[in-house]
Motif scaffolding. Structure first.
Motif, PDB file in Angstrom:
ATOM      1  N   ALA A 266       0.840  -1.193   0.000  1.00 19.47           N
ATOM      2  CA  ALA A 266       0.000   0.000   0.000  1.00 19.47           C
ATOM      3  C   ALA A 266       0.880   1.249   0.000  1.00 19.47           C
ATOM      4  O   ALA A 266       2.040   1.215   0.418  1.00 19.47           O
ATOM      5  CB  ALA A 266      -0.917  -0.005   1.208  1.00 19.47           C
ATOM      6  N   PHE A 267       0.304   2.366  -0.478  1.00 22.13           N
ATOM      7  CA  PHE A 267       1.033   3.627  -0.488  1.00 22.13           C
ATOM      8  C   PHE A 267       0.056   4.762  -0.187  1.00 22.13           C
ATOM      9  O   PHE A 267      -1.168   4.593  -0.315  1.00 22.13           O
ATOM     10  CB  PHE A 267       1.744   3.858  -1.830  1.00 22.13           C
ATOM     11  N   THR A 268       0.593   5.899   0.209  1.00 20.73           N
ATOM     12  CA  THR A 268      -0.234   7.028   0.625  1.00 20.73           C
ATOM     13  C   THR A 268      -0.139   8.168  -0.374  1.00 20.73           C
ATOM     14  O   THR A 268       0.953   8.542  -0.811  1.00 20.73           O
ATOM     15  CB  THR A 268       0.190   7.530   2.011  1.00 20.73           C
ATOM     16  N   VAL A 269      -1.295   8.710  -0.757  1.00 22.18           N
ATOM     17  CA  VAL A 269      -1.374   9.862  -1.650  1.00 22.18           C
ATOM     18  C   VAL A 269      -2.310  10.884  -1.012  1.00 22.18           C
ATOM     19  O   VAL A 269      -3.478  10.585  -0.749  1.00 22.18           O
ATOM     20  CB  VAL A 269      -1.892   9.469  -3.050  1.00 22.18           C
ATOM     21  N   SER A 270      -1.790  12.082  -0.730  1.00 20.96           N
ATOM     22  CA  SER A 270      -2.579  13.171  -0.124  1.00 20.96           C
ATOM     23  C   SER A 270      -3.273  12.715   1.158  1.00 20.96           C
ATOM     24  O   SER A 270      -4.440  13.040   1.407  1.00 20.96           O
ATOM     25  CB  SER A 270      -3.615  13.689  -1.133  1.00 20.96           C
ATOM     26  N   GLY A 271      -2.587  11.907   1.937  1.00 21.87           N
ATOM     27  CA  GLY A 271      -3.120  11.474   3.221  1.00 21.87           C
ATOM     28  C   GLY A 271      -4.034  10.272   3.160  1.00 21.87           C
ATOM     29  O   GLY A 271      -4.467   9.764   4.198  1.00 21.87           O
ATOM     30  N   ALA A 272      -4.356   9.786   1.954  1.00 15.99           N
ATOM     31  CA  ALA A 272      -5.238   8.627   1.805  1.00 15.99           C
ATOM     32  C   ALA A 272      -4.414   7.399   1.421  1.00 15.99           C
ATOM     33  O   ALA A 272      -3.515   7.484   0.582  1.00 15.99           O
ATOM     34  CB  ALA A 272      -6.305   8.885   0.751  1.00 15.99           C
ATOM     35  N   GLU A 273      -4.728   6.267   2.018  1.00 14.41           N
ATOM     36  CA  GLU A 273      -4.001   5.036   1.723  1.00 14.41           C
ATOM     37  C   GLU A 273      -4.594   4.336   0.503  1.00 14.41           C
ATOM     38  O   GLU A 273      -5.792   4.078   0.444  1.00 14.41           O
ATOM     39  CB  GLU A 273      -4.040   4.088   2.920  1.00 14.41           C
ATOM     40  N   TRP A 274      -3.743   4.018  -0.454  1.00 15.56           N
ATOM     41  CA  TRP A 274      -4.141   3.298  -1.664  1.00 15.56           C
ATOM     42  C   TRP A 274      -3.658   1.857  -1.530  1.00 15.56           C
ATOM     43  O   TRP A 274      -2.468   1.616  -1.307  1.00 15.56           O
ATOM     44  CB  TRP A 274      -3.520   3.949  -2.900  1.00 15.56           C
ATOM     45  N   SER A 275      -4.583   0.898  -1.678  1.00 17.46           N
ATOM     46  CA  SER A 275      -4.260  -0.516  -1.521  1.00 17.46           C
ATOM     47  C   SER A 275      -4.503  -1.251  -2.834  1.00 17.46           C
ATOM     48  O   SER A 275      -5.654  -1.540  -3.189  1.00 17.46           O
ATOM     49  CB  SER A 275      -5.107  -1.137  -0.409  1.00 17.46           C
ATOM     50  N   PRO A 276      -3.446  -1.568  -3.595  1.00 10.70           N
ATOM     51  CA  PRO A 276      -3.609  -2.272  -4.870  1.00 10.70           C
ATOM     52  C   PRO A 276      -3.529  -3.790  -4.685  1.00 10.70           C
ATOM     53  O   PRO A 276      -2.801  -4.297  -3.830  1.00 10.70           O
ATOM     54  CB  PRO A 276      -2.426  -1.756  -5.696  1.00 10.70           C
TER      55      PRO A 276
END
Length: 264
Positions: free
Chosen positions: A175-185
């Motif tokens: 997972a990675f964070t963009v603009s404070g939101a966690e993205w889970s691929p």
């Protein structure tokens, strides 16, 4: 096909025995609900397009109490299939989801219903049919493996006797964070076999149940990205179909995009 039915029967007997042995936890007996609303570029059911590659809206609402669940799923139907099945589909389902050790099970029954067709057919209600399912999954590190079995009894014009076996695998990427939101691929894919027997309606006229065939092998692979309650899915679908009357185009290779939101 006989071997497929025997395998489904063996898996079902084993799964029911394991589920019966699973202890019930009092803390798990809680009422919950979930749902989603999704826009898809195509409604694909086991490799076959039900919207003639046109987009539609889909959603589900489910209620659970402990391991028991009940819910419904709905989708629009368009293109050539609208003349045969109606402008919409609503599926009602119920079952239980016990766990035995590292394996999660799902024993359920589904009732597929379709909207009234507008082509003057006199058997609209007969298009509805019942199907039984047994699903099993387990997670090892970042991999999740699944095995699904479906059985449809002979229901005349709605469906002949059919059986499906489908295997799936998913891998959770970092997972990675963009603009404070966690993205889970998550990368995932699956392959399935869908076969059928002849009845008084199908095969007698020389046409199979699946776009003129009596069996289909289908597969898919793609990437799903979840951001809090929102998700996107980019997926490739293909089948091995040798249909007649040009219907094979409904099972051609295609890319599917979907995006939606989950509740609550």
């Amino acid at each position: 096909m006989t071997l497929t039915k025997k395998l489904l029967g063996a898996v079902g007997a084993t799964a029911l025995a394991l589920a019966a042995a699973a202890p019930a936890s009092a803390e798990d007996r809680e009422f919950n609900w979930s749902g989603s609303l999704t826009i898809v570029s195509d409604y694909i059911f086991r490799g076959i397009s039900f919207t003639n590659e046109d987009p539609t809206l889909q959603g589900y609402l489910e209620f659970t109490y402990g391991i028991a669940y009940v819910g419904f799923w709905a989708s629009g139907i368009g293109g050539d299939d609208a003349a045969f099945l109606g402008p919409w589909e609503v599926d009602y389902y119920a079952g239980i989801r016990p766990s035995t050790g590292p394996v999660n099970w799902d024993f359920g029954v589904l009732y597929y219903t379709y909207g009234d067709r507008q082509n003057g057919a006199d058997f609209n209600d007969d298009a509805d049919y019942v199907e039984f399912q047994i699903l099993a999954s387990t997670t090892v590190d970042k991999f999740t493996f699944g095995l699904k079995g479906y059985y449809t009894p002979d229901q005349e014009i709605a469906a002949p006797e059919t059986y499906t076996i489908e295997g799936t695998v998913a891998y959770a990427l970092p997972a990675f964070t963009v603009s404070g939101a966690e993205w889970s691929p998550t990368l995932s894919g699956g392959v399935g076999y869908w076969g059928s027997e002849a009845n008084d309606v199908y095969f007698g006229a020389g046409g199979g149940f699946f776009l003129g065939d009596d069996e289909i092998t289908y597969w898919n692979a793609g990437l799903k990205i979840t951001v809090e309650r929102f998700f996107m899915d980019f997926r490739y679908w293909d089948t091995e179909v040798d249909a007649n009357a040009g219907l094979e185009t409904l099972a051609d290779e295609r890319f599917l995009f979907s995006a939606g939101v989950t509740f609550p």
